[in-house]
Design a protein around this motif. Structure first.
Motif, PDB file in Angstrom:
ATOM      1  N   SER A 282       0.856  -1.181   0.000  1.00 12.20           N
ATOM      2  CA  SER A 282       0.000   0.000   0.000  1.00 12.20           C
ATOM      3  C   SER A 282       0.893   1.233   0.000  1.00 12.20           C
ATOM      4  O   SER A 282       1.901   1.277   0.715  1.00 12.20           O
ATOM      5  N   THR A 284      -0.612   4.459   0.223  1.00 17.40           N
ATOM      6  CA  THR A 284      -1.332   5.508   0.936  1.00 17.40           C
ATOM      7  C   THR A 284      -1.911   4.879   2.205  1.00 17.40           C
ATOM      8  O   THR A 284      -2.822   4.037   2.140  1.00 17.40           O
ATOM      9  N   ASN A 385       0.097  10.639  -3.918  1.00 15.74           N
ATOM     10  CA  ASN A 385      -0.598   9.446  -4.396  1.00 15.74           C
ATOM     11  C   ASN A 385      -2.104   9.625  -4.514  1.00 15.74           C
ATOM     12  O   ASN A 385      -2.887   8.921  -3.869  1.00 15.74           O
ATOM     13  N   SER A 387      -5.817   9.143  -5.876  1.00 17.35           N
ATOM     14  CA  SER A 387      -6.473   7.968  -6.461  1.00 17.35           C
ATOM     15  C   SER A 387      -7.536   8.353  -7.478  1.00 17.35           C
ATOM     16  O   SER A 387      -8.063   7.471  -8.164  1.00 17.35           O
ATOM     17  N   SER A 388      -7.856   9.662  -7.582  1.00 17.32           N
ATOM     18  CA  SER A 388      -8.820  10.102  -8.589  1.00 17.32           C
ATOM     19  C   SER A 388      -8.468  11.518  -9.032  1.00 17.32           C
ATOM     20  O   SER A 388      -7.850  12.294  -8.284  1.00 17.32           O
ATOM     21  N   GLN A 402      -6.054  10.526 -15.427  1.00 14.05           N
ATOM     22  CA  GLN A 402      -4.874  11.182 -14.861  1.00 14.05           C
ATOM     23  C   GLN A 402      -4.143  11.974 -15.931  1.00 14.05           C
ATOM     24  O   GLN A 402      -3.714  13.105 -15.690  1.00 14.05           O
ATOM     25  N   ASN A 423      -7.492  11.398  -2.410  1.00 12.30           N
ATOM     26  CA  ASN A 423      -7.148  10.077  -1.886  1.00 12.30           C
ATOM     27  C   ASN A 423      -7.986   9.859  -0.622  1.00 12.30           C
ATOM     28  O   ASN A 423      -8.905  10.646  -0.346  1.00 12.30           O
ATOM     29  N   GLN A 427      -8.761  15.857  -0.378  1.00 13.46           N
ATOM     30  CA  GLN A 427      -8.618  16.287  -1.762  1.00 13.46           C
ATOM     31  C   GLN A 427      -7.948  17.656  -1.818  1.00 13.46           C
ATOM     32  O   GLN A 427      -7.847  18.361  -0.816  1.00 13.46           O
TER      33      GLN A 427
END
Length: 756
Positions: A282, A284, A385, A387-388, A402, A423, A427
């Protein structure tokens, strides 16, 4: 003055004067018109507007293309049938007639003619294409078929192709009178996504290790940039490289196609050293959450050294570490075996308890910046890191990728772009205000110092482009062309000419055309000559007009306050006061109904009281000893004479006789003077030079007819042209006895002649 104003402002309206003048100068007409009407309505009332120039009053004759005519200046005409109509206007005044014809100018009740263009027509997927309707006939609706199952009812749509292939595009354009469609087969070429990939053979071995690299990229790459990891590079598609040192080498291949690029990385091992790599379960996590690291190193490492970025380390092969504080941490692993060691560093690899930090950059080709069509690449550079990703391009378009595909801006405006990343901890958003500006951008433009000129008159063109071009090509509309930034041009025939400038820089070529920009009329071109330009007062000069362009009026200014309106006048000059010499500037202005022109010749006429030296001889060629009779032909009443015979001797007589005892070629100078000044003339075998003026060719000399010695002077003169005498092969003078006898005879003859 009215004529000059019309020349300076060629687009001015026709002018008139309520008061007749002593001299009347007018302009021939130039027909021009436009029309106002509602297209595609039957019947249609069309209002025609006259824009002709020239001196009034004028007469008008319109032909509307359907058999009807009118003599009004600004008529209105009803078209009652469908069709394309050619309109003609003829304009007449006292100075001439001009006709303007516009082919297929009026369209009544016709279906459109579909046509379109697109940009770009080739590129990698996803490919955004801007389509532009170029249909004629005034369509009111559009139906596009892009060939991939999608369509649009917009006039100028932008469409994105998400799959590769060749696509046929169809446009159907309609109005109330009909429909037209056009298809362009395989018009759009969409290439698969650009993906970097390569094969290395072998990937490991003993030093020296010779590796053959083969590009396997897709998407039609246009360039290749190899980094072999040992400081060496290559731009070949399939290079061969030798590794001469032990180590693990990370090889990068970056391929490019237009604005698209992609990079692939592989690790090669020379000499059996480890090729270090690792992963974390992992990246994050929360504070104090264990992270398990797994060693992925090749070539059997025997020891490991970890640095977790928070001050903690480990020598285990697959350690577990919990981060006690929030932060973003870089992890390093160094693996070792008997052949050597290798290190892998993963920057900002682990995020602990923190929301991501948004960041991005944009890339635009230099030649597109500030223009109306811009393809922009946005590159995510966020830390922590995420994630969106949520992009807002400021033009109503968004993306959740991305690295979104190239984004097309083609509508004027300034656009603000934002990126929001998330993440599990939160945000962050970055907003770049006014990042993209779309406008017409650099323009090609030019001007002429005059847009209305006479035949054979120079026009100077000046480039006004804002695109910083480095190359210029001109089309002057008369079948000739030119290059250079600011050319000059001459038109040899009357008419109206389009001018086009094609300007190029390192990235693009753009053209600009000005319709009917130059108007050329038959204005006269002034020029004249005089039968002689220097003489003794009073000096009579005959002037001859040699102007072109059919002048009808002449105005002479002789430079001494005297004038004439004759075409070919004769004028008598005198010196002013007690001046010995005066020069006069002569000016001729010629006119015709189209304009005027002036020729000015400064200090053209010279009138003097100073004598003008000139002389001749009875003979220029003879045997030694050679007796020559010089005769003064000077004008202006000289009172003294100074002769230089070219053999070191001279004379102050007016008409001396001189004997040349030796063979050779001799140049002679005569200087004459009176109370007002002096003048000289110097004559060689082929030229005559007066004062400091340039030499001119001799045209007439006197040739002696001779017999055997003793020398006899023959008075008969024969006028002919004789080349300069050339020395013979003899280098020494005649024998002394002959020379003495000849000298005595010569002196006797001279004395007898003077007494006589």
């Amino acid at each position: 003055m009215l004529l000059l104003a019309a020349l300076v402002v060629p687009g001015s309206c026709a002018s008139s004067s309520s008061q007749s003048g002593y001299i009347t100068v007018g302009l021939a007409p130039l027909a021009d018109f436009d029309a106002l009407y509602a297209y595609n309505i039957v019947p249609t009332a069309v209002a025609f507007r006259d824009h002709s120039t020239g001196t009034t009053p004028m007469k008008y004759l319109w032909e509307f293309g359907d058999g009807a005519t009118s003599t009004e200046q600004n008529p209105s005409h009803n078209y009652i049938r469908k069709g394309l109509y050619t309109v003609k206007l003829a304009v007449t005044n006292a100075y001439g007639t001009s006709t303007e014809t516009k082919e297929n100018y009026i369209a009544i009740g016709l279906a459109p003619n579909a046509d379109f263009s697109a940009n770009p027509t080739r590129g990698n997927t996803p490919l955004s294409v801007a389509f532009t309707d170029r249909s004629t006939g005034h369509p009111t609706s559009w139906n596009w078929n892009f060939g991939d199952g999608k369509g649009s009812p917009e006039q100028n749509p932008v469409h994105t192709y998400w799959t590769s292939g060749e696509f046929t595009v169809t446009l159907t354009a309609s109005n109330e009178y009909g429909t037209s469609d056009t298809s362009k087969a395989y018009f759009i070429h969409v290439i698969p996504p650009l993906t970097a990939k390569f094969v290395a053979d072998p990937k490991a071995g003993k030093v020296p290790l010779l590796v053959k690299f083969t590009d396997m990229s897709t998407g039609n790459p246009e360039s290749w940039d190899w980094d072999f990891g040992d400081g060496s590079t290559s731009t070949q598609a399939n290079p061969v490289h030798a590794y001469t040192k032990l180590g693990a080498f990370h090889v990068n291949l970056t391929v490019k196609s237009g604005m698209n690029k992609d990079t692939a990385t592989q690790t090669l091992v020379a000499g059996g050293v480890p090729s270090t790599d690792f992963v974390a379960d992992s990246t994050t996590v929360s504070v104090n959450t264990p992270v398990h690291f797994t060693d992925k190193t090749l070539n059997s490492p025997t020891s490991w050294s970890w640095n977790f970025g928070d001050g903690a380390t480990s020598t285990e092969q697959n350690p577990t570490h919990a981060y006690p504080v929030k932060g973003i941490f870089t992890v390093t692993l160094t693996a070792t075996n008997n052949e050597g060691k290798d290190t892998e560093i993963k920057t900002n690899y682990i995020t602990v308890g923190l929301a991501p930090i948004a960041n991005f950059i944009s890339q635009i080709p230099p030649y597109q910046e500030g223009t109306r069509t811009q393809y922009v690449r946005f590159i995510d550079q966020s830390a922590g890191n995420p994630s969106s990703w949520a992009w807002d391009f400021g033009d109503g378009q968004t993306s959740s990728e991305q690295y979104p595909p190239l984004h097309l801006y083609n509508v004027d405006g300034t656009y603000t772009v934002s990126l929001t990343v998330k993440n599990i901890f939160g945000q962050d958003t970055m907003v770049k205000t006014g990042l993209i500006t779309v406008q017409k951008g650099p323009q090609v433009d030019f001007k002429a110092d005059r847009t209305r000129v006479g035949v054979d008159q120079w026009i100077h063109f000046t480039d006004l482009s804002t695109s910083n071009p480095t190359d210029w090509k001109w089309d002057f509309g008369d079948g000739t062309s030119g290059t250079g930034q600011n050319p000059d041009h001459v038109y040899h025939q009357p008419g109206r000419y389009d001018v086009t400038l094609i300007a190029s820089d390192a990235f693009a070529t753009t053209s600009h055309t000005k319709k009917d920009y130059i108007t050329v009329v038959n204005t006269p071109q002034a020029d004249f000559m005089a039968d002689k330009t220097k003489g003794i007062t009073p000096f009579t000069v005959k002037f001859t007009d040699i102007s072109t362009g059919n002048p009808t009026g002449w105005k002479w200014d002789f430079g001494d306050d005297a004038r004439s309106t004759d075409q070919n006048p004769t004028h008598i000059y005198t010196t002013k006061g007690t001046s010995a010499t005066n020069t006069f500037t002569v000016t001729l202005t010629v006119t015709n109904p189209n304009g005027e022109d002036t020729a000015k010749k400064t200090n053209y006429i010279t009138v003097t009281q100073t004598p003008i030296a000139e002389f001749t001889v009875d003979s220029r060629q003879g045997k030694a000893p050679f007796v020559v009779q010089f005769r003064d032909l000077s004008a202006g009443n000289p009172t003294s004479w100074s002769w230089e015979f070219g053999d070191g001797t001279g004379s102050s007589e007016q008409n001396p006789m001189h004997m040349y005892p030796y063979e050779g070629a001799y140049d002679v100078r005569l200087t004459v003077a009176n109370e007002f000044g002096e003048d000289s003339v110097f004559k060689t075998g082929s030229t005559s030079q007066r004062g400091n003026a340039a030499p001119v060719s001799l045209t007439t000399v006197v040739l002696e007819k001779t017999t055997t010695a003793p020398v006899t002077i023959i008075p008969t003169e024969v006028k002919t042209t004789v080349p300069k005498p050339l020395p013979t092969a003899t280098k020494s003078p005649l024998p002394p006895v002959i020379t003495v006898i000849a000298s005595v005879i010569g002196l006797f003859l001279i004395t007898a002649a003077k007494r006589k």
